[in-house]
Scaffold this active site. Structure first.
Site, PDB file in Angstrom:
ATOM      1  N   GLU A   1       2.384  55.144 -17.321  1.00  0.00           N
ATOM      2  CA  GLU A   1       1.921  54.748 -15.985  1.00  0.00           C
ATOM      3  C   GLU A   1       2.981  55.254 -15.023  1.00  0.00           C
ATOM      4  O   GLU A   1       4.036  54.650 -14.871  1.00  0.00           O
ATOM      5  CB  GLU A   1       1.729  53.237 -15.910  1.00  0.00           C
TER       6      GLU A   1
ATOM      7  N   CYS B   1       3.712  51.867  -7.017  1.00  0.00           N
ATOM      8  CA  CYS B   1       3.088  53.127  -7.422  1.00  0.00           C
ATOM      9  C   CYS B   1       1.684  53.270  -6.859  1.00  0.00           C
ATOM     10  O   CYS B   1       1.182  54.392  -6.715  1.00  0.00           O
ATOM     11  CB  CYS B   1       3.064  53.244  -8.939  1.00  0.00           C
TER      12      CYS B   1
ATOM     13  N   SER C   1      -5.411  45.664  -8.328  1.00  0.00           N
ATOM     14  CA  SER C   1      -4.858  45.192  -9.607  1.00  0.00           C
ATOM     15  C   SER C   1      -5.640  43.989 -10.126  1.00  0.00           C
ATOM     16  O   SER C   1      -5.912  43.040  -9.389  1.00  0.00           O
ATOM     17  CB  SER C   1      -3.386  44.821  -9.431  1.00  0.00           C
TER      18      SER C   1
END
Length: 277
Positions: free
Chosen positions: A49, A83, A240
Site C-alpha cells: 500500500e 496517502c 476508508s
C-alpha cells in the site's frame, strides 16, 4: 513486534530468512520498490500500500455544499499527511470561481498551532524535511505562475508548521502536481470536459484513489470506470472502511488490505486432483 532505529537492516535480515513467507508494507512508493527487490530473492508474497496522487474532481452539476465539505475531508484529514489525501483538485469551469472562494474561505479559517492546544485545527507536520519539501513545492508553483489565495508562507518560529494553502492558476509543469504533497496544500485547476480531466487525473504513476462530485449517476459511473485507481469516492471525501478492499494500482501498490480480499492476500490455495482406488 520488533522496534528499532535501524529498520532497513532489520527488515533486510527478516526478508533474507527462509522462514519468512509474506511481506505487507504501508509507506512510500520509493521504499516499496526497495522492499520488492529484496523480497524477490525468496519469492515472497507481497502486499504493497504505497503513495498516492489523488485527483478530486468537482463537476458543474455537483452539490457544492457536499463538494466543499468532501474536499475539506479529503484534503485535510491528518492535515494532508495521508496517502489518500486529495493532491490535485480539478473544478469544472462554470463552478470554479464559486467553489474556489468557498473552499479557500474554509481553509483560511483553520487555526495552526500545537496539536494539544484548544481550538487548534492544524498541528505540526511530521518532521523538518516534510515542512521544507512543502515549502519548496509551493515556491516552485508560484515561480511558474501559480497564485496563492490562502497561506503559502511558512510561519516564523520553531516547529514544523505549514499553514493551510490554496493555489490557483497552477501550471501543468508545477512539481506539486506530480509529487505526493503530503501536507495542507491544495492546488486548484479548472477543466472544461470529462475527457480532459480524466486524462489529467490519470497522468501520474500513482493510482490509489480518486474523488468525484456529481449529481449525474451515469457521469459518476464513467469516472469510476475511467479513473486508473484502486478506489473511487463519489460525493464523499472519506472512503476508508474496514469492510471494503483498500489498495491501489500502478505504482500505488499491489494487493488489498481489509475485507475478504485482504484476508485472501494471506492465504494459499491448494488444488488437489484425486483418483480414489
Amino acid at each position: 513486534m520488533v522496534t528499532t532505529k535501524r529498520s532497513g537492516e532489520v527488515v533486510s535480515a527478516l526478508l533474507a530468512d527462509r522462514r519468512t513467507r509474506k511481506l505487507s508494507f504501508t509507506g512510500s512508493t520509493e521504499v516499496g520498490r526497495v522492499l520488492l527487490r529484496q523480497a524477490a530473492d525468496n519469492v515472497l508474497r507481497t502486499s504493497m500500500e504505497l503513495g498516492g496522487n489523488a485527483a478530486l474532481i468537482v463537476c458543474a452539476d455537483a452539490d457544492l455544499d457536499v463538494a466543499v465539505d468532501g474536499a475539506m475531508v479529503a484534503k485535510m484529514r491528518n492535515i494532508g499527511e495521508s496517502c489518500i489525501a486529495a493532491n490535485r483538485i480539478y473544478v469544472e469551469e462554470p463552478v470554479r470561481e464559486e467553489f474556489t472562494a468557498r473552499f479557500a474561505e474554509r481553509m483560511g479559517a483553520l487555526s495552526v498551532g500545537h496539536g494539544l492546544d484548544d481550538g487548534v485545527d492544524v498541528g505540526a507536520l511530521i518532521d523538518e524535511a516534510s515542512a521544507t519539501k512543502i515549502d519548496e513545492l509551493v515556491a516552485d508553483a508560484v515561480a511558474r505562475g501559480a497564485r496563492v489565495l490562502v497561506g503559502g508562507k511558512r510561519p516564523d518560529g520553531p516547529g514544523h508548521f505549514y499553514p493551510p494553502t490554496v493555489l490557483v492558476d497552477v501550471p501543468e509543469d508545477a512539481r506539486l502536481l506530480e509529487a505526493e504533497i503530503f501536507g495542507p496544500v491544495a492546488p486548484i485547476i479548472s477543466f472544461t470536459s470529462d475527457d480532459e480531466v480524466m486524462a489529467k487525473a490519470n497522468d501520474t504513476e500513482h493510482g490509489l484513489v480518486g474523488y468525484v462530485f456529481t449529481r449525474d449517476l451515469q457521469r459518476a459511473l464513467r469516472f469510476t470506470e475511467g479513473l486508473e485507481t484502486g478506489m473511487v469516492g463519489v460525493n464523499r471525501g472519506l472512503i476508508s472502511d474496514p469492510s471494503a478492499p483498500f489498495g491501489g494500482v500502478k505504482q500505488s501498490g499491489i494487493g488489498k488490505e481489509g475485507s475478504h480480499e485482504g484476508i485472501l492476500e494471506y492465504l494459499d490455495v491448494t488444488y488437489a486432483a484425486i483418483d480414489l482406488p
